[in-house]
Design a protein around this motif. Structure first.
Motif, PDB file in Angstrom:
ATOM      1  N   GLY A 120       0.812  -1.205   0.000  1.00  0.00           N
ATOM      2  CA  GLY A 120       0.000   0.000   0.000  1.00  0.00           C
ATOM      3  C   GLY A 120       0.847   1.255   0.000  1.00  0.00           C
ATOM      4  O   GLY A 120       2.084   1.208  -0.006  1.00  0.00           O
ATOM      5  N   THR A 121       0.185   2.405   0.050  1.00  0.00           N
ATOM      6  CA  THR A 121       0.892   3.684  -0.045  1.00  0.00           C
ATOM      7  C   THR A 121       0.961   4.441   1.279  1.00  0.00           C
ATOM      8  O   THR A 121       1.529   5.528   1.340  1.00  0.00           O
ATOM      9  CB  THR A 121       0.208   4.575  -1.089  1.00  0.00           C
ATOM     10  N   GLN A 122       0.377   3.873   2.331  1.00  0.00           N
ATOM     11  CA  GLN A 122       0.378   4.560   3.625  1.00  0.00           C
ATOM     12  C   GLN A 122       1.776   4.539   4.261  1.00  0.00           C
ATOM     13  O   GLN A 122       2.511   3.569   4.135  1.00  0.00           O
ATOM     14  CB  GLN A 122      -0.607   3.882   4.585  1.00  0.00           C
ATOM     15  N   GLN A 123       2.102   5.645   4.934  1.00  0.00           N
ATOM     16  CA  GLN A 123       3.351   5.706   5.667  1.00  0.00           C
ATOM     17  C   GLN A 123       3.271   4.765   6.867  1.00  0.00           C
ATOM     18  O   GLN A 123       2.256   4.701   7.553  1.00  0.00           O
ATOM     19  CB  GLN A 123       3.586   7.146   6.132  1.00  0.00           C
ATOM     20  N   ARG A 124       4.344   4.012   7.110  1.00  0.00           N
ATOM     21  CA  ARG A 124       4.336   2.998   8.170  1.00  0.00           C
ATOM     22  C   ARG A 124       5.515   3.229   9.120  1.00  0.00           C
ATOM     23  O   ARG A 124       6.487   3.906   8.781  1.00  0.00           O
ATOM     24  CB  ARG A 124       4.443   1.591   7.561  1.00  0.00           C
ATOM     25  N   ASN A 125       5.423   2.621  10.296  1.00  0.00           N
ATOM     26  CA  ASN A 125       6.498   2.692  11.277  1.00  0.00           C
ATOM     27  C   ASN A 125       7.026   1.297  11.563  1.00  0.00           C
ATOM     28  O   ASN A 125       6.248   0.369  11.790  1.00  0.00           O
ATOM     29  CB  ASN A 125       6.008   3.327  12.583  1.00  0.00           C
ATOM     30  N   LEU A 126       8.350   1.152  11.528  1.00  0.00           N
ATOM     31  CA  LEU A 126       8.988  -0.110  11.866  1.00  0.00           C
ATOM     32  C   LEU A 126       9.376  -0.057  13.336  1.00  0.00           C
ATOM     33  O   LEU A 126      10.246   0.708  13.741  1.00  0.00           O
ATOM     34  CB  LEU A 126      10.235  -0.334  10.998  1.00  0.00           C
ATOM     35  N   GLY A 127       8.724  -0.860  14.138  1.00  0.00           N
ATOM     36  CA  GLY A 127       8.994  -0.843  15.571  1.00  0.00           C
ATOM     37  C   GLY A 127      10.359  -1.419  15.905  1.00  0.00           C
ATOM     38  O   GLY A 127      10.820  -2.365  15.266  1.00  0.00           O
ATOM     39  N   VAL A 128      11.005  -0.832  16.889  1.00  0.00           N
ATOM     40  CA  VAL A 128      12.288  -1.354  17.366  1.00  0.00           C
ATOM     41  C   VAL A 128      12.114  -1.723  18.843  1.00  0.00           C
ATOM     42  O   VAL A 128      11.213  -1.202  19.513  1.00  0.00           O
ATOM     43  CB  VAL A 128      13.410  -0.307  17.203  1.00  0.00           C
ATOM     44  N   PRO A 129      12.926  -2.635  19.348  1.00  0.00           N
ATOM     45  CA  PRO A 129      12.805  -3.004  20.772  1.00  0.00           C
ATOM     46  C   PRO A 129      12.843  -1.772  21.676  1.00  0.00           C
ATOM     47  O   PRO A 129      13.610  -0.835  21.441  1.00  0.00           O
ATOM     48  CB  PRO A 129      14.023  -3.911  20.987  1.00  0.00           C
ATOM     49  N   GLY A 130      12.027  -1.807  22.707  1.00  0.00           N
ATOM     50  CA  GLY A 130      11.890  -0.645  23.576  1.00  0.00           C
ATOM     51  C   GLY A 130      13.182  -0.184  24.198  1.00  0.00           C
ATOM     52  O   GLY A 130      13.413   1.025  24.357  1.00  0.00           O
ATOM     53  N   TYR A 131      14.060  -1.128  24.542  1.00  0.00           N
ATOM     54  CA  TYR A 131      15.312  -0.728  25.193  1.00  0.00           C
ATOM     55  C   TYR A 131      16.226   0.059  24.252  1.00  0.00           C
ATOM     56  O   TYR A 131      17.105   0.805  24.708  1.00  0.00           O
ATOM     57  CB  TYR A 131      16.043  -1.943  25.755  1.00  0.00           C
ATOM     58  N   LEU A 132      16.051  -0.105  22.918  1.00  0.00           N
ATOM     59  CA  LEU A 132      16.855   0.670  21.982  1.00  0.00           C
ATOM     60  C   LEU A 132      16.333   2.099  21.830  1.00  0.00           C
ATOM     61  O   LEU A 132      17.043   2.973  21.318  1.00  0.00           O
ATOM     62  CB  LEU A 132      16.890  -0.006  20.604  1.00  0.00           C
TER      63      LEU A 132
END
Length: 677
Positions: A120-132
């Motif tokens: 799709g064309t929606q902007q997305r977020n790639l989650g990273v581990p919380g401690y980082l």
């Protein structure tokens, strides 16, 4: 926060961004240095890595998913890179390296549309581990732990790749192949397999860069497009083919972009009544630096790259003029028939009661002139300008500004567009023609990006909003009428502003073709073709090669400016914006049109423009992924029909003759067949 602490924080951010550029540019530089391939699709492979990571992370969860994606996604993109090299790049070995630019531009269209189709064309977020994501404070400097992770991880990976290429048997073979691939083949090593792995390695490095940047910022379908130009700047600054140069250039560009973005336009105080401030040069500095390096030291700051192909396996650009089956008189008759059909086309369209196709034909005529202008330098001098859209965009802006601030006469507006663009072409050409091949392509790209970014800086150009609000007077010195006010009824046909513009554009397109044909058939054109075929020989017999190239570049720039001016005059144009006219993608599109039709023929690129825009219109009405289809067609043309559409009749004749010669004859012996063949 003190200024020193703030500056230190921005430097850390700059190094963080720079390490992403290092991964991206290192792969790009290795691929060029070893294989002579300028890979424009490298940015899309960068984006593909981020999207693969998004899917893996979404399936496994942020914690485990991120680390798994950091390993698996680059492997997947590496496999994609291996397939690209095996099935598209490898058949082009031995051809001019500029065909790799053309081919990989088609891959940009394909991969980008595939990404949109799947994710799709929606902007997305790639989650990273919380401690980082936790902030780390040192001496008053607050920076996320992820910044430090990116710096350390990317630095360790780059060092590992460098040592792998320098200290292993694999690296030794690759370096030997880049120096003399035929020698490596002679000792029994299949160097092509190593090239495939190099391309896959470069693609995987780009994917890693996309993943780590995706965790730092957001993921979007335009992220590949946004990083590919900085990546080219980096490899040019450091030196095409230099791994060390890629590392140095990546860090330099990352820091410069961060500092200029943060402090551009900042006022520091007054001295003797003079306000001290840092100029707002965001988006301009790195292009000025790239141009300076190309002019002073084209081989880059490091020079003597670790990988440098000296095999000499370089062919010429193939033109559609070679091997034609029609005589000049037949071509003239076909051309006259085409013009005749175009002349009556509006009336046939009006019978349908829908003038949309007149608007579409107006666009075709404008792009036909634009493609014709490119063919003058690409098809007849062998130069491939990746920044040709600068003249198209400047022409559009000049014409609009003239009609807004000085006079609404379209004649004066077009004249101004032609003159200004010819002047810019003389300046840019005088500088750019000092280099050749891929370096010429890169420096024209840098100039185009310089103009693109400069437009955002000036108030009189409208910035990102562009220009709007002008009227077009169809005439001069008060003799004529407002173009949008023309509405006549002739023999039952309603003559609208779009029809008036259509015939104006048609006359200018035909006049441009005849003008170009006239000087290309003159001694001037013969010299240009001699320069394209054997530049050193032309220079040896006494021709001033630089002067002839510059003249061709000026003519081409002026003609492209006229096409841009027509865009501003066109009744259906209400705004002139940077992305509409000056974005680098438009240079790629006009190259597609030129090659699709058949460069080196003048009329071929005009046909290619019509086919491209017609295909875009038809395909876009059925699917949003029309660029995927266009890109696939273009890749197939680069591979199998490099001389363009105009060469298809000769290909069909050759195939028929080949079939006839291979078929067994009945009642004739071989000598009789050969006699009457």
């Amino acid at each position: 926060m003190t200024f020193v602490a703030d500056l230190t924080e921005q430097l850390i951010n700059g190094v963080t961004l720079g390490m992403v550029y290092v991964l991206l540019a290192a792969g790009l530089s290795i691929i060029f240095g070893v294989m002579d391939v300028i890979n424009f699709s490298h940015g899309e492979l960068f984006a593909l890595g981020a999207y693969f990571a998004l899917s893996i992370s979404g399936a496994l969860g942020v914690g485990v998913g991120f680390w798994t994606a950091l390993v698996v996604a680059p492997l997947l993109v590496g496999i994609v890179g291996v397939a690209i090299e095996r099935f598209t790049i490898r058949p082009l070995y031995g051809r001019n390296p500029l065909y790799h630019i053309l081919l990989t531009f088609g891959l940009v269209l394909i991969i980008n549309d595939l990404i949109k189709l799947v994710w799709g064309t929606q902007q997305r977020n790639l989650g990273v581990p919380g401690y980082l994501s936790q902030p780390v404070g040192v001496a008053g400097i607050q920076v996320s732990l992820y910044n430090y992770f990116m710096i350390v991880f990317a630095g360790a990976l780059a060092l590992g790749i460098y040592l792998f290429l320098e200290r292993t048997k694999y690296g030794m073979i690759v370096r030997a192949g880049s120096q003399d691939r035929q020698m490596v083949r002679n000792v029994g090593i299949d160097i092509d397999k190593y090239y495939t792995l190099v391309f896959g390695l470069g693609a995987a490095l780009a994917a890693v860069g996309g993943i780590v940047l995706g965790g730092y910022q957001s993921i979007s379908t335009g992220m590949g497009n946004s990083v590919i130009i900085p990546a080219f700047i980096i490899v040019v600054l450091g030196g095409l083919g230099s791994f060390r140069g890629a590392v140095f250039g990546g860090l330099l560009v990352g820091i410069i972009r961060t500092i200029t973005r943060t402090y551009g336009g900042t006022e520091f105080g007054e001295v003797a009544g003079i306000t001290l401030s840092l100029p707002d040069l965001e988006g301009l500095t790195i292009f000025l630096l790239m141009i300076a390096v190309l002019l002073v030291k084209p081989q880059g700051l490091f020079g003597n790259p670790e990988f440098q192909d000296e095999g000499g396996e370089e062919g010429d650009l193939l033109t559609g003029a070679d091997g034609g089956v029609f005589t000049d008189s037949v071509r003239m008759k076909l051309g006259a028939a085409a013009v005749g059909l175009l002349a009556i086309a509006p009336f046939a369209i009006l019978l349908t009661g829908n003038d949309y196709y007149i608007i579409l034909l107006n666009r075709v005529l404008i792009m036909a002139i634009f493609a014709l202008s490119l063919d003058i330098v690409m098809g007849y001098t062998g130069l491939v300008p990746l920044g040709h859209t600068m003249f198209y965009g400047v022409g559009a802006y000049v014409a609009a500004l003239v009609m807004i601030h000085y006079t609404s006469s379209f004649i004066i507006a077009l004249f101004g567009a032609i003159v200004i663009c010819a002047l810019i072409a003389w300046i840019v050409g005088s500088l750019s023609i000092r280099v050749s091949g891929v370096y010429f392509a890169m420096i024209t790209l840098a100039f185009a990006e310089l103009f693109y970014n400069a437009v955002f800086k000036f108030q009189f150009t409208g910035g990102s909003d562009g220009l709007l609000g002008w009227d077009t007077f169809f005439g001069i010195a008060g003799i004529g009428a407002e173009l949008n006010g023309i509405n006549l009824l002739i023999a039952g046909f309603e003559i609208t502003p779009n029809i008036v513009f259509y015939y104006t554009a048609l006359i200018l397109a035909v006049a441009s073709l005849l003008f170009a044909r006239r000087f290309m058939n003159a001694p001037f054109g013969s010299v240009l073709q001699s320069i394209s075929e054997a530049e050193e020989r032309a220079e040896f017999i006494g021709y001033d090669v630089t002067k002839y190239k510059r003249r061709a570049f000026v003519i081409s720039g002026g003609m492209a400016g006229m096409a841009g001016g027509l865009l501003a005059v066109k009744p259906s144009t209400f705004i002139i914006s940077p992305d509409q006219t000056l974005a680098w993608i438009h240079s790629g599109e006009v190259i597609v049109m030129t090659l699709l039709g058949g460069m080196g023929t003048l009329f071929g690129p005009m046909i290619g423009a019509g086919v491209f825009i017609g295909a875009e219109d038809i395909l876009s009405s059925y699917t949003e992924q029309w660029r995927l289809v266009i890109g696939t067609i273009f890749v197939l043309f680069v591979l199998f029909v490099p001389r363009g559409l105009v060469s298809i009749p000769s290909l069909l004749v050759q195939r028929r003759q080949s079939a006839e010669s291979d078929s067994p004859s009945v009642g004739f012996d071989e000598s009789e067949v050969n006699t009457h063949d």
